[in-house]
Design a protein around this motif. Structure first.
Motif, PDB file in Angstrom:
ATOM      1  N   LYS A   1       0.819  -1.219   0.000  1.00  0.00           N
ATOM      2  CA  LYS A   1       0.000   0.000   0.000  1.00  0.00           C
ATOM      3  C   LYS A   1       0.848   1.262   0.000  1.00  0.00           C
ATOM      4  N   LEU A   2       2.072   1.136   0.508  1.00  0.00           N
ATOM      5  CA  LEU A   2       2.982   2.279   0.541  1.00  0.00           C
ATOM      6  C   LEU A   2       3.910   2.306  -0.676  1.00  0.00           C
ATOM      7  N   GLY A   3       3.599   1.491  -1.687  1.00  0.00           N
ATOM      8  CA  GLY A   3       4.389   1.491  -2.912  1.00  0.00           C
ATOM      9  C   GLY A   3       5.402   0.365  -3.015  1.00  0.00           C
ATOM     10  N   GLY A   4       5.425  -0.519  -2.027  1.00  0.00           N
ATOM     11  CA  GLY A   4       6.365  -1.647  -2.051  1.00  0.00           C
ATOM     12  C   GLY A   4       5.913  -2.745  -2.996  1.00  0.00           C
ATOM     13  N   ARG A   5       6.612  -3.866  -2.950  1.00  0.00           N
ATOM     14  CA  ARG A   5       6.320  -4.981  -3.849  1.00  0.00           C
ATOM     15  C   ARG A   5       4.882  -5.459  -3.656  1.00  0.00           C
ATOM     16  N   LYS A   6       4.303  -5.973  -4.727  1.00  0.00           N
ATOM     17  CA  LYS A   6       2.898  -6.375  -4.744  1.00  0.00           C
ATOM     18  C   LYS A   6       2.748  -7.893  -4.679  1.00  0.00           C
ATOM     19  N   SER A   7       3.721  -8.546  -4.057  1.00  0.00           N
ATOM     20  CA  SER A   7       3.686 -10.006  -3.971  1.00  0.00           C
ATOM     21  C   SER A   7       4.519 -10.475  -2.790  1.00  0.00           C
ATOM     22  N   ILE A   8       4.307 -11.737  -2.441  1.00  0.00           N
ATOM     23  CA  ILE A   8       5.122 -12.388  -1.419  1.00  0.00           C
ATOM     24  C   ILE A   8       5.979 -13.412  -2.149  1.00  0.00           C
ATOM     25  N   PRO A   9       7.295 -13.225  -2.173  1.00  0.00           N
ATOM     26  CA  PRO A   9       8.155 -14.141  -2.923  1.00  0.00           C
ATOM     27  C   PRO A   9       8.331 -15.491  -2.217  1.00  0.00           C
ATOM     28  N   TYR A  10       8.463 -16.521  -3.020  1.00  0.00           N
ATOM     29  CA  TYR A  10       8.705 -17.873  -2.522  1.00  0.00           C
ATOM     30  C   TYR A  10       9.945 -17.901  -1.625  1.00  0.00           C
ATOM     31  N   LYS A  11      10.967 -17.168  -2.005  1.00  0.00           N
ATOM     32  CA  LYS A  11      12.231 -17.175  -1.244  1.00  0.00           C
ATOM     33  C   LYS A  11      12.043 -16.674   0.188  1.00  0.00           C
ATOM     34  N   ASP A  12      10.940 -15.976   0.462  1.00  0.00           N
ATOM     35  CA  ASP A  12      10.681 -15.466   1.808  1.00  0.00           C
ATOM     36  C   ASP A  12       9.879 -16.449   2.680  1.00  0.00           C
ATOM     37  N   MET A  13       9.597 -17.626   2.131  1.00  0.00           N
ATOM     38  CA  MET A  13       8.847 -18.607   2.908  1.00  0.00           C
ATOM     39  C   MET A  13       9.720 -19.149   4.037  1.00  0.00           C
ATOM     40  N   ASN A  14       9.152 -19.223   5.216  1.00  0.00           N
ATOM     41  CA  ASN A  14       9.842 -19.753   6.380  1.00  0.00           C
ATOM     42  C   ASN A  14       9.789 -21.282   6.317  1.00  0.00           C
ATOM     43  N   PRO A  15      10.911 -21.969   6.305  1.00  0.00           N
ATOM     44  CA  PRO A  15      10.913 -23.439   6.239  1.00  0.00           C
ATOM     45  C   PRO A  15      10.108 -24.079   7.375  1.00  0.00           C
ATOM     46  N   GLN A  16      10.002 -23.393   8.515  1.00  0.00           N
ATOM     47  CA  GLN A  16       9.211 -23.913   9.642  1.00  0.00           C
ATOM     48  C   GLN A  16       7.722 -23.998   9.287  1.00  0.00           C
ATOM     49  N   TYR A  17       7.305 -23.234   8.271  1.00  0.00           N
ATOM     50  CA  TYR A  17       5.897 -23.194   7.885  1.00  0.00           C
ATOM     51  C   TYR A  17       5.575 -24.074   6.674  1.00  0.00           C
ATOM     52  N   GLN A  18       6.552 -24.839   6.204  1.00  0.00           N
ATOM     53  CA  GLN A  18       6.261 -25.765   5.105  1.00  0.00           C
ATOM     54  C   GLN A  18       5.426 -26.920   5.651  1.00  0.00           C
ATOM     55  N   ILE A  19       4.373 -27.251   4.913  1.00  0.00           N
ATOM     56  CA  ILE A  19       3.421 -28.274   5.347  1.00  0.00           C
ATOM     57  C   ILE A  19       3.778 -29.603   4.697  1.00  0.00           C
ATOM     58  N   ALA A  20       3.792 -30.644   5.509  1.00  0.00           N
ATOM     59  CA  ALA A  20       4.131 -31.985   5.024  1.00  0.00           C
ATOM     60  C   ALA A  20       2.951 -32.935   5.221  1.00  0.00           C
ATOM     61  N   THR A  21       3.053 -34.090   4.586  1.00  0.00           N
ATOM     62  CA  THR A  21       2.112 -35.179   4.808  1.00  0.00           C
ATOM     63  C   THR A  21       2.584 -35.943   6.035  1.00  0.00           C
ATOM     64  N   LYS A  22       1.650 -36.218   6.951  1.00  0.00           N
ATOM     65  CA  LYS A  22       2.040 -36.924   8.172  1.00  0.00           C
ATOM     66  C   LYS A  22       0.831 -37.609   8.795  1.00  0.00           C
ATOM     67  N   ASP A  23       1.046 -38.806   9.312  1.00  0.00           N
ATOM     68  CA  ASP A  23       0.003 -39.548  10.026  1.00  0.00           C
ATOM     69  C   ASP A  23      -1.281 -39.704   9.202  1.00  0.00           C
ATOM     70  N   GLY A  24      -1.129 -39.923   7.890  1.00  0.00           N
ATOM     71  CA  GLY A  24      -2.289 -40.111   7.026  1.00  0.00           C
ATOM     72  C   GLY A  24      -3.033 -38.838   6.680  1.00  0.00           C
ATOM     73  N   VAL A  25      -2.467 -37.703   7.044  1.00  0.00           N
ATOM     74  CA  VAL A  25      -3.087 -36.405   6.746  1.00  0.00           C
ATOM     75  C   VAL A  25      -2.226 -35.733   5.693  1.00  0.00           C
ATOM     76  N   TYR A  26      -2.804 -35.473   4.530  1.00  0.00           N
ATOM     77  CA  TYR A  26      -2.025 -34.976   3.403  1.00  0.00           C
ATOM     78  C   TYR A  26      -1.441 -33.592   3.645  1.00  0.00           C
ATOM     79  N   LEU A  27      -2.249 -32.663   4.144  1.00  0.00           N
ATOM     80  CA  LEU A  27      -1.765 -31.301   4.424  1.00  0.00           C
ATOM     81  C   LEU A  27      -1.866 -31.044   5.925  1.00  0.00           C
ATOM     82  N   HIS A  28      -0.985 -31.634   6.675  1.00  0.00           N
ATOM     83  CA  HIS A  28      -1.040 -31.584   8.136  1.00  0.00           C
ATOM     84  C   HIS A  28      -0.559 -30.220   8.636  1.00  0.00           C
ATOM     85  N   PHE A  29      -1.444 -29.213   8.525  1.00  0.00           N
ATOM     86  CA  PHE A  29      -1.065 -27.841   8.855  1.00  0.00           C
ATOM     87  C   PHE A  29      -1.150 -27.517  10.342  1.00  0.00           C
TER      88      PHE A  29
END
Length: 178
Positions: free
Chosen positions: A137-165
């Protein structure tokens, strides 16, 4: 006027995975999360099959899902991108306002995003998204880049749950105590 016929079924596979995950969470007694349907007004209905072939959205939706997990109210939206970034134009202002109001009431708001280019899913806390939103809104980038994703927030398949968020939700909650 937004016609759902022209928008296709974007994100439908992601939503199917989330719906399946939510069923597993319910079956395991971990949470109760419901898909919120977007109200539509049918324009064309095939009289023989009774299928809607053309409709428009009656009102703006809030988010895709609302529920409760172990006593914690949550709301979230599902987004998918083929790019190396999540365009902020994919997140609507009324959704941001809803998530902000939801968090003011003590709930937790977030987005689950699928980066199809990398075949990776991420949990994005509302506060993380809001930071990019405000800068845009202040003129900065208009997207969230993939490179800024926190690895701690990557979702994996676990215990029979495909997107265990829920693990990412738990991690996020643990950072609030710091």
């Amino acid at each position: 006027m937004a016609y759902w016929q022209t928008r296709g079924l974007r994100g439908s596979t992601l939503e199917e995975l989330i719906n399946y995950t939510n069923e597993k969470y319910r079956d395991k007694g971990l949470g109760l999360i419901q898909k919120i349907p977007t109200p539509i007004k049918p324009i064309k209905i095939d009289q023989k099959s009774r299928h809607i072939s053309l409709a428009y959205f009656e009102q703006k939706s809030t988010v895709d899902y609302i529920g409760v997990v172990q006593g914690i109210s949550i709301c979230f939206d599902a987004k998918e991108t083929t790019k190396e970034l999540l365009p902020l134009c994919n997140i609507h202002e009324h959704q941001m306002m809803f998530m902000e109001d939801f968090e003011k009431q003590g709930g937790i708001a977030f987005i689950l995003v699928y980066f199809s280019k990398y075949n990776e899913y991420y949990y994005l806390p509302y506060t993380f998204i809001k930071d990019y939103w405000d800068k845009a809104k202040l003129g900065g980038r208009k997207s969230i880049p993939y490179k800024d994703m926190n690895p701690q927030y990557q979702i994996a398949t676990k215990d029979g749950v495909y997107l265990h968020f829920l693990e990412q939700l738990q991690y996020y909650l643990s950072t609030l105590d710091e």
